[in-house]
Design a protein around this motif. Sequence first.
Motif, PDB file in Angstrom:
ATOM      1  N   ALA A 151      40.367  28.877  42.632  1.00  0.00           N
ATOM      2  CA  ALA A 151      40.951  28.274  41.420  1.00  0.00           C
ATOM      3  C   ALA A 151      39.819  27.529  40.548  1.00  0.00           C
ATOM      4  O   ALA A 151      39.669  27.767  39.410  1.00  0.00           O
ATOM      5  N   ALA A 152      39.207  26.672  41.305  1.00  0.00           N
ATOM      6  CA  ALA A 152      38.131  25.825  40.628  1.00  0.00           C
ATOM      7  C   ALA A 152      37.114  26.457  40.105  1.00  0.00           C
ATOM      8  O   ALA A 152      36.443  26.697  39.124  1.00  0.00           O
ATOM      9  N   ALA A 153      36.719  27.770  40.776  1.00  0.00           N
ATOM     10  CA  ALA A 153      35.585  28.730  40.258  1.00  0.00           C
ATOM     11  C   ALA A 153      36.276  29.454  38.887  1.00  0.00           C
ATOM     12  O   ALA A 153      35.535  29.394  37.845  1.00  0.00           O
TER      13      ALA A 153
ATOM     14  N   PHE B 185      36.474  37.227  43.176  1.00  0.00           N
ATOM     15  CA  PHE B 185      36.488  37.908  44.094  1.00  0.00           C
ATOM     16  C   PHE B 185      37.251  37.339  45.265  1.00  0.00           C
ATOM     17  O   PHE B 185      37.083  36.258  45.568  1.00  0.00           O
ATOM     18  N   ARG B 186      38.187  38.192  45.770  1.00  0.00           N
ATOM     19  CA  ARG B 186      39.327  37.573  46.569  1.00  0.00           C
ATOM     20  C   ARG B 186      39.360  38.406  47.873  1.00  0.00           C
ATOM     21  O   ARG B 186      39.863  37.611  48.978  1.00  0.00           O
ATOM     22  N   GLY B 187      38.831  39.421  48.398  1.00  0.00           N
ATOM     23  CA  GLY B 187      38.646  39.990  49.230  1.00  0.00           C
ATOM     24  C   GLY B 187      39.945  40.714  49.789  1.00  0.00           C
ATOM     25  O   GLY B 187      40.979  40.771  49.249  1.00  0.00           O
ATOM     26  N   ALA B 188      39.739  41.166  51.032  1.00  0.00           N
ATOM     27  CA  ALA B 188      40.745  42.203  51.646  1.00  0.00           C
ATOM     28  C   ALA B 188      42.241  41.620  51.589  1.00  0.00           C
ATOM     29  O   ALA B 188      43.213  42.217  51.257  1.00  0.00           O
ATOM     30  N   THR B 189      42.303  40.191  51.965  1.00  0.00           N
ATOM     31  CA  THR B 189      43.664  39.655  52.006  1.00  0.00           C
ATOM     32  C   THR B 189      43.835  38.497  51.037  1.00  0.00           C
ATOM     33  O   THR B 189      44.359  37.591  51.542  1.00  0.00           O
ATOM     34  N   THR B 190      42.720  38.504  50.014  1.00  0.00           N
ATOM     35  CA  THR B 190      42.713  37.402  49.158  1.00  0.00           C
ATOM     36  C   THR B 190      42.554  35.946  49.735  1.00  0.00           C
ATOM     37  O   THR B 190      42.789  34.926  49.361  1.00  0.00           O
ATOM     38  N   ASN B 191      41.655  36.207  50.971  1.00  0.00           N
ATOM     39  CA  ASN B 191      41.002  34.869  51.515  1.00  0.00           C
ATOM     40  C   ASN B 191      39.644  34.692  51.687  1.00  0.00           C
ATOM     41  O   ASN B 191      39.244  33.957  52.335  1.00  0.00           O
ATOM     42  N   ALA B 192      38.976  35.305  50.517  1.00  0.00           N
ATOM     43  CA  ALA B 192      37.614  35.149  50.708  1.00  0.00           C
ATOM     44  C   ALA B 192      37.031  34.072  50.410  1.00  0.00           C
ATOM     45  O   ALA B 192      38.037  33.109  49.717  1.00  0.00           O
TER      46      ALA B 192
ATOM     47  N   PHE C  78      32.913  34.478  42.025  1.00  0.00           N
ATOM     48  CA  PHE C  78      32.963  34.998  40.841  1.00  0.00           C
ATOM     49  C   PHE C  78      31.574  36.084  40.942  1.00  0.00           C
ATOM     50  O   PHE C  78      30.494  35.863  40.729  1.00  0.00           O
ATOM     51  N   LEU C  79      31.969  37.306  41.225  1.00  0.00           N
ATOM     52  CA  LEU C  79      31.214  38.256  41.427  1.00  0.00           C
ATOM     53  C   LEU C  79      31.051  39.573  40.180  1.00  0.00           C
ATOM     54  O   LEU C  79      32.302  40.147  40.364  1.00  0.00           O
TER      55      LEU C  79
END
Lengths: 416, 416
Positions: B194-196, B231-238, B225-226
């Motif tokens: 969220a901060a990003a 960017f959140r990854g496979a399970t949104t926990n990146a 932010f890529l």
Amino acid sequence: MRRGTNLPWVRDYNQGVVLEAIRLGGGVSRVEIASKTGLTAQTVSNIVRRLLTEGLVVEGERPFDGGQRRVPLSVNREARSAVGVQIDVDETSIVVLDLGGHVVLRRRCATDPEHRPLEVIRQVAEEVGAVLDEAGAERGNVLGVGVACPGPLDHRTGVVFRPPNLPGWDRVHLAEALSEWTGYPVIVDNDATAAAIGERWSGGARGARNFAFVYVGVGIGAGLFLEDHVFRGATTNAGEFGHITLDPEGPACHCGSRGCVEALCSPGRVVSAVERRIRAGEPSLLASRAEYGFAEVCRAALGGDALAGDEVRRAAYHLGCGAVSLVNLLDLELVVLGGKVLGTVAELYRREIERAVEERTMASGLRRVRVVLSQAGEDAAAVGAASLVMHTAFAPRQAGLERADLSQLTPVGPSV
Amino acid sequence: MRRGTNLPWVRDYNQGVVLEAIRLGGGVSRVEIASKTGLTAQTVSNIVRRLLTEGLVVEGERPFDGGQRRVPLSVNREARSAVGVQIDVDETSIVVLDLGGHVVLRRRCATDPEHRPLEVIRQVAEEVGAVLDEAGAERGNVLGVGVACPGPLDHRTGVVFRPPNLPGWDRVHLAEALSEWTGYPVIVDNDATAAAIGERWSGGARGARNFAFVYVGVGIGAGLFLEDHVFRGATTNAGEFGHITLDPEGPACHCGSRGCVEALCSPGRVVSAVERRIRAGEPSLLASRAEYGFAEVCRAALGGDALAGDEVRRAAYHLGCGAVSLVNLLDLELVVLGGKVLGTVAELYRREIERAVEERTMASGLRRVRVVLSQAGEDAAAVGAASLVMHTAFAPRQAGLERADLSQLTPVGPSV
């Protein structure tokens, strides 16, 4: 500033999606493609017609109980080919890949580390020609040459910047020179990124949206596939997994930092550690040998030599710790391990990484992260370099008007 | 399987691109937008007309020497607003953000760590209503409520899974409950992500394509932010930057691993280290105090207390080592530092991270990676949570038919 997009981009994107669906699901029909991709039947039908006209796809037999929309489709493997080259400090690997992702031919040749970069590139150009002749590749169907080498480099311009693992290469215009000498478009990428693209294109990562290829060569790197796209970062040098810090006060690394993954577990470091302990008087089967490299250390380890086994396991353990950081940071679903030098200890390394990921990541308990060996084996980077050409020509690209580059990857041969 | 895309997606994407150009380049004209985004004059003109009709954008005065295409455009700040909530173990922060990214109102309230999750959510719902009343926000213009909290969680469903830094929260359906009690759509994300988004939406990362927000709260995380996309990854926990391994044999971490960034330099660990050394008899200004937290340790460090200074600098040093891994792995152009607890030592931490990045990354010598403090300061996650709502409603999304979600973020109020 972010760039807008347009309708030709959508057409190309969807064509890439459909071609990927056909490539990955051999024998898939128009109906199934529509269902898998979310595209309308009409859109799929139009795209397939285009692909048939271009000769990229072929139809199988119409099924007994179905119409044209149920005819199985597959890629026309011979329609296009690509050359993949991996340049390492002492060896060059070359492969020819067909559109189906199959290796048609592979060759290795020694390169003299004393040769200057342009001499090496000249030699590679000659080998590429010879390999294409031997493979009997229709020259007009060759999309181009992909080159994988150690970074840092600029993927966009094909310039290689002083890689620590390719001594003497300093701002070498690799793509330009090789393109001039082969007559083909050339794309350059770092070995790990190329390997990731290869694994996604024709290996065990087909369909994986978020994965890393941990590449163990002279150096160690990671190729990143994030949200269905290869990720290269701000200057196309993402994936320096070998320079994740594992011990801030650890041994000095050639990159200028300390305790990097590469400083702790590159094959060269494993050999040095064994040498040091043997010199200190520890017993080992290798003590009687005048000279040995990583391959001999690995064989000794698998043969029961305690000292060699200890150092190989320590390297694998540290690689596993690095993989934990990778998985935690990027929330990956898959880690692929491969690279030229792994050889006999590949499975030992894989198990150690798997154990670390299972025991030490945030994901453990919540979900399973697979850790597998590359299907391309020791040729992962060369196969990846060829896949890079296919990927650049055919994979759906991210939106944004400026990125429709490398359109030169269109053969002008007879089949078009 | 990858999904296709379609024309409505292109329209939305380009509308997002144009709105972003207007938002970031206040007073920009249609001509300038076309030049910056690569879109045709006609496309820009059509999109601007739509944005004007929807009331999202307003025109300034027509310049003396130009036609309509040179009229300056800016976002209509009051056209939409979003609520941002940050839930921490002992405190909740709430902000109201306007469409221009300005904080209209901010409020903090203590939450009882003994309260059960649903009691906390009920209290948050009441506070959201009160804050909107106080801000005089037109209810019909409120897009929704964004919530930032420690992970792991599922961004897609708004379910929070046992975060180590939010004890007692176990599979809590946060989005569902808060949406029911506030009447607004609710989106949940981890605090660092969220901060990003907040920093990209309205802070110092505007226009940055590849950056990380290193968030220091009770825990430590990174929002990524890529390639222009969160960017959140496979399970949104990146982004579990706090669980990068810095010392495989280091102190045990609550995540189950050892020597993680968080285990070495979370604010709680800094306080524990100071306490341990004082108990061991080392002198410190804090020795006479019955109780102290991270804020007091930081004040003592800045006041010249050697022991406190030593531990704060050690934490900052380790954070810097983690940042080196982050930059090397992702080839970032920018690292933003922020979070609730940093307070007085923010600049000290920033300098230490900057030094590590300058001295220890592969990029050093080749290019400059900026390290800056968050412009949102201590409210970075709450501002980010509100930005998350704006971002979800308006930012250009990656292609793919399945991702056109959260369309409920369309207000039904009078201005539409």
